[in-house]
Design an enzyme around this catalytic site. Structure first.
Site, PDB file in Angstrom:
ATOM      1  CB  CYS A  36      -0.947   0.013   1.200  1.00  0.00           C
ATOM      2  SG  CYS A  36      -0.088   0.035   2.780  1.00  0.00           S
ATOM      3  CG  ASP A  38      -0.354   3.350   3.854  1.00  0.00           C
ATOM      4  OD1 ASP A  38      -0.275   4.035   2.817  1.00  0.00           O
ATOM      5  OD2 ASP A  38      -1.426   2.953   4.331  1.00  0.00           O
ATOM      6  CB  CYS A  61      -4.910   4.127   4.875  1.00  0.00           C
ATOM      7  SG  CYS A  61      -4.711   2.931   6.214  1.00  0.00           S
ATOM      8  CB  CYS A 105      -3.713  -0.406   8.936  1.00  0.00           C
ATOM      9  SG  CYS A 105      -4.513  -0.497   7.313  1.00  0.00           S
TER      10      CYS A 105
HETATM   11 FE1  FES Z   1      -1.675   0.148   4.250  1.00  0.00          FE
HETATM   12 FE2  FES Z   1      -3.463   1.107   5.841  1.00  0.00          FE
HETATM   13  S1  FES Z   1      -3.728   0.680   3.725  1.00  0.00           S
HETATM   14  S2  FES Z   1      -1.400   0.706   6.293  1.00  0.00           S
END
Ligand code: FES
Length: 142
Positions: A36, A38, A61, A105
């Protein structure tokens, strides 16, 4: 995707955002999720063996922000050893649940916390049970 009120609160009003002044003797952990994109960074201020303050910076996110926010709240006042027991499940429970698609996450929050604990332990020659070196992103299972 439905987030509950508690998650939304920590996303909209994140606690402990930021960093400590440069040069402070803190534990720092940075982790990322390649899929993702992040990135989460956790900073721990420790006195004796107690975490007296914690901060975070998260590029990610809403659930990543919320999980890192509540994880910092959960560790303040805990010993290093107690903090090492905090799992992604505990983080999710403290938020009263996350959508299934957002489970990773909370894993990132646990990993960031452990990375910061590891960093502090390395700097001070400590061993904290259950704390392992941060996962190298290139070795993460996809
Ligand atoms: Fe990857 Fe939330 S979508 S940490």
């Amino acid at each position: 995707m439905e987030y509950n009120d508690k998650v939304m609160d920590h996303f909209m009003n994140p606690r402990n955002v930021g960093d400590f002044p440069e040069g402070e003797d803190i534990g720092t952990g940075t982790v990322g999720n390649e899929r993702c994109g992040d990135i989460m960074r956790v900073f721990l201020r420790v006195e004796g063996d107690v975490i007296v303050d914690a901060k975070f910076k998260t590029f990610g996110c809403g659930a990543a922000v919320a999980t890192s926010s509540i994880a910092t709240e959960m560790v303040i006042g805990k010993t290093l050893q107690e903090a090492a027991q905090i799992t992604n499940k505990a983080v999710t429970e403290a938020l009263e649940g996350l959508p299934a698609a957002k489970a990773h996450c909370s894993v990132l929050a646990e990993e960031a916390l452990h990375a910061a604990l590891w960093n502090y332990a390395q700097k001070h020659g400590l061993v904290i049970d259950g704390v392992k070196p941060p996962i190298d992103e290139s070795e993460r299972a996809h």
